[in-house]
Design a protein around this motif. Structure first.
Motif, PDB file in Angstrom:
ATOM      1  N   ALA A 112       0.831  -1.209   0.000  1.00 55.48           N
ATOM      2  CA  ALA A 112       0.000   0.000   0.000  1.00 55.48           C
ATOM      3  C   ALA A 112       0.861   1.253   0.000  1.00 55.48           C
ATOM      4  O   ALA A 112       0.587   2.209  -0.745  1.00 55.48           O
ATOM      5  CB  ALA A 112      -0.934  -0.012   1.205  1.00 55.48           C
ATOM      6  N   ARG A 113       1.897   1.260   0.816  1.00 60.02           N
ATOM      7  CA  ARG A 113       2.779   2.433   0.862  1.00 60.02           C
ATOM      8  C   ARG A 113       3.473   2.642  -0.483  1.00 60.02           C
ATOM      9  O   ARG A 113       3.628   3.782  -0.948  1.00 60.02           O
ATOM     10  CB  ARG A 113       3.812   2.268   1.979  1.00 60.02           C
ATOM     11  CG  ARG A 113       3.235   2.376   3.393  1.00 60.02           C
ATOM     12  CD  ARG A 113       4.365   2.486   4.399  1.00 60.02           C
ATOM     13  NE  ARG A 113       3.909   2.445   5.772  1.00 60.02           N
ATOM     14  CZ  ARG A 113       3.395   3.483   6.428  1.00 60.02           C
ATOM     15  NH1 ARG A 113       3.227   4.645   5.814  1.00 60.02           N
ATOM     16  NH2 ARG A 113       3.025   3.360   7.695  1.00 60.02           N
ATOM     17  N   SER A 114       3.885   1.573  -1.111  1.00 60.11           N
ATOM     18  CA  SER A 114       4.544   1.670  -2.410  1.00 60.11           C
ATOM     19  C   SER A 114       3.596   2.266  -3.454  1.00 60.11           C
ATOM     20  O   SER A 114       3.988   3.134  -4.247  1.00 60.11           O
ATOM     21  CB  SER A 114       5.019   0.287  -2.856  1.00 60.11           C
ATOM     22  OG  SER A 114       5.595   0.334  -4.137  1.00 60.11           O
ATOM     23  N   LEU A 115       2.363   1.815  -3.438  1.00 58.82           N
ATOM     24  CA  LEU A 115       1.379   2.327  -4.387  1.00 58.82           C
ATOM     25  C   LEU A 115       1.082   3.798  -4.131  1.00 58.82           C
ATOM     26  O   LEU A 115       0.949   4.596  -5.067  1.00 58.82           O
ATOM     27  CB  LEU A 115       0.107   1.493  -4.300  1.00 58.82           C
ATOM     28  CG  LEU A 115      -1.038   1.840  -5.250  1.00 58.82           C
ATOM     29  CD1 LEU A 115      -0.555   1.924  -6.696  1.00 58.82           C
ATOM     30  CD2 LEU A 115      -2.154   0.811  -5.123  1.00 58.82           C
ATOM     31  N   LEU A 116       1.015   4.176  -2.871  1.00 60.40           N
ATOM     32  CA  LEU A 116       0.735   5.569  -2.533  1.00 60.40           C
ATOM     33  C   LEU A 116       1.907   6.489  -2.866  1.00 60.40           C
ATOM     34  O   LEU A 116       1.707   7.685  -3.111  1.00 60.40           O
ATOM     35  CB  LEU A 116       0.359   5.688  -1.053  1.00 60.40           C
ATOM     36  CG  LEU A 116      -1.049   5.184  -0.722  1.00 60.40           C
ATOM     37  CD1 LEU A 116      -1.230   5.001   0.775  1.00 60.40           C
ATOM     38  CD2 LEU A 116      -2.101   6.137  -1.280  1.00 60.40           C
ATOM     39  N   ARG A 117       3.113   5.955  -2.907  1.00 60.24           N
ATOM     40  CA  ARG A 117       4.245   6.768  -3.369  1.00 60.24           C
ATOM     41  C   ARG A 117       4.107   7.087  -4.843  1.00 60.24           C
ATOM     42  O   ARG A 117       4.522   8.156  -5.305  1.00 60.24           O
ATOM     43  CB  ARG A 117       5.568   6.041  -3.099  1.00 60.24           C
ATOM     44  CG  ARG A 117       6.048   6.155  -1.652  1.00 60.24           C
ATOM     45  CD  ARG A 117       7.506   5.761  -1.520  1.00 60.24           C
ATOM     46  NE  ARG A 117       7.724   4.362  -1.838  1.00 60.24           N
ATOM     47  CZ  ARG A 117       7.618   3.368  -0.962  1.00 60.24           C
ATOM     48  NH1 ARG A 117       7.272   3.622   0.301  1.00 60.24           N
ATOM     49  NH2 ARG A 117       7.842   2.125  -1.324  1.00 60.24           N
TER      50      ARG A 117
END
Length: 209
Positions: A112-117
């Motif tokens: 999720a964090r990777s996608l939000l970056r």
């Protein structure tokens, strides 16, 4: 609609789009096994005819597999679907949700964090990240993500994902464990309930031992 696609398949059984569209219709109707069979047939035809399956077909196949409890297969197909720019973010979001459903909280949060970056305005994924963090015991971090969501889009985040509407917005789109984690977060509880693919309510305990 399903009948129309069935007619199309009977007339042209090698029509990958007809198989994919009937599978999608069946997926929307909760016919998980039938949807899986149609979408798998579509993927195989697309591989034969196009050299590679369509990302949307792969993503929908993953949705059917997830509904059948075949989450590892679903994650594999979501990952492959992410190579298609038209559905990449959706497939990666589904990958993160699937990881959380399997109990791999760390992978779900990292994904999720990777996608939000890549897409900081992906509100549905930020809402999911708040649920993932709450479900893994990272309560302050969950609150931080929620507050950020509320401030996004000049108030759009707060309008779309308010405490009174967020669960309805994700219900039947997210897998049950993530939905239950959001319920638990919004009620400041260790426990959340959500309807499963079997149409029964299931309870999840997110207490940190």
């Amino acid at each position: 609609m399903e009948a129309a696609w069935s007619k199309a398949i009977s007339l042209a059984p090698d029509n990958a789009a007809a198989w994919s569209n009937r599978g999608t219709a069946r997926l929307q109707n909760g016919q998980w096994q039938a949807a899986y069979e149609d979408l798998l047939a579509a993927v195989r035809l697309e591989e034969q005819q196009l050299g590679a399956p369509n990302g949307l077909t792969l993503n929908n196949l993953g949705n059917a597999e997830g509904a059948l409890g075949r989450w590892q297969d679903a994650m594999r197909h979501y990952e492959a679907a992410a190579d298609d720019a038209d559905v990449g973010s959706i497939a990666l979001a589904n990958y993160a949700l699937a990881a959380f459903e399997t109990g791999d909280n760390e992978l779900a949060i990292t994904s999720a964090r990777s996608l939000l970056r890549r897409d900081a305005q992906f509100m549905d994924m930020r809402c999911a990240l708040a649920a993932f963090l709450w479900g893994s015991g990272q309560r302050s971090a969950a609150e931080g993500q929620w507050e950020q969501l509320q401030q996004e889009g000049d108030g759009l985040g707060a309008a779309m994902y308010s405490r009174s509407t967020a669960v309805e917005r994700v219900r039947h789109r997210w897998p049950p464990r993530a939905t239950a984690a959001l319920v638990a977060f919004l009620s400041l509880s260790d426990v959340g309930q959500a309807e499963g693919y079997d149409l029964q309510m299931h309870e999840y305990n997110f207490a940190v031992l």
